[in-house]
Write a protein that holds these residues in place. Structure first.
Motif, PDB file in Angstrom:
ATOM      1  N   UNK A 265       0.834  -1.205   0.000  1.00 15.16           N
ATOM      2  CA  UNK A 265       0.000   0.000   0.000  1.00 15.16           C
ATOM      3  C   UNK A 265       0.868   1.253   0.000  1.00 15.16           C
ATOM      4  N   UNK A 266       1.940   1.218   0.783  1.00 14.75           N
ATOM      5  CA  UNK A 266       2.842   2.362   0.864  1.00 14.75           C
ATOM      6  C   UNK A 266       3.539   2.606  -0.468  1.00 14.75           C
ATOM      7  N   UNK A 267       3.659   1.561  -1.284  1.00 11.06           N
ATOM      8  CA  UNK A 267       4.211   1.708  -2.632  1.00 11.06           C
ATOM      9  C   UNK A 267       3.474   2.808  -3.395  1.00 11.06           C
ATOM     10  N   UNK A 268       2.157   2.745  -3.438  1.00 12.98           N
ATOM     11  CA  UNK A 268       1.381   3.763  -4.139  1.00 12.98           C
ATOM     12  C   UNK A 268       1.470   5.106  -3.427  1.00 12.98           C
ATOM     13  N   UNK A 330      -6.709   4.454  -5.597  1.00 12.75           N
ATOM     14  CA  UNK A 330      -5.950   3.543  -6.458  1.00 12.75           C
ATOM     15  C   UNK A 330      -6.572   3.444  -7.846  1.00 12.75           C
ATOM     16  N   UNK A 331      -7.885   3.288  -7.915  1.00 10.73           N
ATOM     17  CA  UNK A 331      -8.560   3.225  -9.212  1.00 10.73           C
ATOM     18  C   UNK A 331      -8.409   4.558  -9.955  1.00 10.73           C
ATOM     19  N   UNK A 399       9.850   5.469  -2.545  1.00 12.25           N
ATOM     20  CA  UNK A 399       9.591   6.888  -2.347  1.00 12.25           C
ATOM     21  C   UNK A 399      10.806   7.749  -2.635  1.00 12.25           C
ATOM     22  N   UNK A 400      11.910   7.425  -1.970  1.00  8.06           N
ATOM     23  CA  UNK A 400      13.108   8.230  -2.134  1.00  8.06           C
ATOM     24  C   UNK A 400      13.701   8.166  -3.519  1.00  8.06           C
ATOM     25  N   UNK A 401      13.427   7.079  -4.224  1.00 12.91           N
ATOM     26  CA  UNK A 401      13.990   6.925  -5.573  1.00 12.91           C
ATOM     27  C   UNK A 401      13.082   7.506  -6.662  1.00 12.91           C
ATOM     28  N   UNK A 402      11.865   7.897  -6.291  1.00  8.73           N
ATOM     29  CA  UNK A 402      10.881   8.304  -7.305  1.00  8.73           C
ATOM     30  C   UNK A 402      11.383   9.462  -8.153  1.00  8.73           C
ATOM     31  N   UNK A 423       2.783   5.868 -12.073  1.00 10.88           N
ATOM     32  CA  UNK A 423       1.631   5.943 -11.185  1.00 10.88           C
ATOM     33  C   UNK A 423       0.581   4.884 -11.523  1.00 10.88           C
ATOM     34  N   UNK A 424       0.335   4.643 -12.800  1.00 14.41           N
ATOM     35  CA  UNK A 424      -0.622   3.608 -13.201  1.00 14.41           C
ATOM     36  C   UNK A 424      -0.147   2.243 -12.724  1.00 14.41           C
TER      37      UNK A 424
END
Length: 461
Positions: A265-268, A330-331, A399-402, A423-424
């Motif tokens: 979940x934290x991924x998104x 998410x959707x 997150x830090x690598x985004x 993001x998709x």
């Protein structure tokens, strides 16, 4: 819920607070403010460090002019490097908070975070001390990442354990209100200093001023945190002798499946969060050719709207649950990321602002509920540590690598739609763990992990 015979009055109040009866709201508000203050300072740093004008300055002040790679990407690399230390900070501070209490650990983390940001403002540059400049900056960023690794999980845990059950979403939303407020404060201060001093003085010494403000902010947060008691849930657990002998061992042995779910979940959350708040200001300037002032005004404007709606959304989750908001987000990211970035490609301020607002609107649906959702995935005796470990592993990886990843891919591929693709992808991945977690909106925090609590999918507990 009855108190132990002979328990201190404070523990009786703790039980009442957990059950939602006779809640001491002034104490709850003080705990919420103390917790949100740390998040505010963390994101104040990001607001300063990632401001469009600041990323180019940092990349030139601390590195030789002939260094390969753009100044902005070098700054993003420093942001990413700090995240290497976050899982270690989570593994150190989290279980420590489960053993000695949330309050003591959070006092240490807020001082380390604000002190590290302050030190950046006084570091000499490459022209003064040569290669030692980027090395010292990297060391400071690693220290900052280590302390931040223990901050967020503890702050969220403190709010969740203080808040009454029927208002946990409402009070939990103030944690991320601190995120947005801190970011606006940081980005806004950079904008004001830049406009007030002009380009030459800003590059010469003015860039240091926003970093120096972090220390007094941290001292205010430290003062407030030392004026509150530890959380009711922790006090009750300590009074009844229910603390884990080895919180880290118990966390990794019995709750690793739930930690994996949390990571998903934290991924998104983090790809959206750090793309919007860390990468986008420079994206507007470097890839869409907007001027710094317009880019900062759009960023700050969207953040201000997010602040206006985040608390009502948190309160809404107390009525309808956390999962409907997470699922909608998410959707929404899966369906609307491309249209949002298409609007930004128009280059017109109105189109850019609307596209930016779509991403911000979807993100705030997540931010409004995570302060109440994530702590409720784990029982009290491992809550701080399990949350901190899972959250920071995911944050470190994704997150830090985004910013540096997306920025590099845009440069390599030549397409400005890279953030939309990312993001998709993460939205589709996150839908799975979002659907697996139990709905805990109406479950007292002290019942999490007990037989009568809703079972977390694959908790392994």
């Amino acid at each position: 819920m009855s108190a132990h015979s002979g328990a201190a009055p404070g523990h009786e109040r703790a039980g009442a607070a957990l059950a939602g009866d006779e809640v001491d709201l002034p104490t709850v508000r003080k705990a919420v403010f103390a917790s949100a203050m740390g998040n505010c300072i963390e994101w104040f740093d990001f607001g300063v460090f990632s401001a469009g004008v600041m990323t180019s300055i940092i990349g030139t002040v601390f590195f030789p002019s002939g260094e390969s790679g753009g100044a902005t990407l070098r700054s993003f690399a420093l942001i990413a490097a700090a995240f290497i230390a976050r899982p270690f900070g989570g593994m150190f501070f989290g279980p420590l908070g489960d053993r000695i209490g949330r309050k003591k650990v959070l006092a240490a983390t807020i001082l380390l975070m604000s002190g590290s940001t302050f030190v950046i403002g006084i570091l000499p540059g490459y022209g003064t001390i040569g290669v030692a400049a980027p090395l010292l900056l990297l060391l400071v960023r690693l220290t900052q990442g280590f302390s931040t690794g223990g901050e967020y999980g503890g702050a969220a845990t403190m709010i969740a354990e203080y808040a009454p059950t029927d208002r946990r979403g409402f009070f939990g939303s103030f944690l991320e209100l601190g995120t947005l407020a801190g970011y606006i404060m940081g980005a806004g201060l950079v904008l004001l200093v830049d406009l007030g001093l002009g380009e030459d003085r800003m590059h010469a010494w003015g860039w240091r001023l926003p970093f120096l403000v972090a220390l007094p902010l941290g001292l205010v947060g430290l003062y407030v945190r030392t004026r509150i008691e530890d959380t009711p849930a922790f006090q009750r657990m300590e009074d009844e002798g229910e603390k884990a002998r080895s919180p880290l061992k118990e966390t990794l042995e019995h709750h690793w499946r739930t930690i994996v779910t949390l990571i998903g979940i934290v991924l998104l959350l983090n790809v959206a969060d750090y793309t919007l708040l860390t990468f986008m200001p420079s994206y507007l300037v470097d890839f869409l050719d907007m001027d710094d002032v317009t880019a900062q005004l759009i960023t700050i404007g969207v953040e201000a709207v997010m602040i206006a709606v985040i608390v009502p959304l948190g309160a809404l989750s107390d009525r309808i649950g956390r999962k409907p908001l997470l699922t909608t987000a998410a959707i929404g990211f899966a369906l609307l990321s491309f249209p949002a970035f298409a609007l930004m490609q128009t280059g017109h301020p109105a189109g850019v602002a609307l596209g930016y607002a779509i991403i911000g609107g979807l993100l705030v649906l997540i931010l409004a509920v995570i302060g109440a959702t994530f702590p409720a995935m784990f029982p009290t005796k491992v809550r701080y540590g399990a949350f901190a470990i899972g959250y920071n592993v995911s944050t470190s990886l994704f997150g830090g690598t985004a910013a540096v990843l997306v920025g590099s891919l845009i440069t390599v591929t030549g397409t400005n739609y890279v953030p939309a693709y990312y993001l998709v992808l993460v939205a589709l991945v996150a839908l799975v763990p979002i659907r697996l977690i139990p709905e805990t909106a109406k479950v007292p925090i002290d019942r999490i992990g007990t037989p009568e609590a809703p079972e977390a999918a694959g908790s392994g507990a």
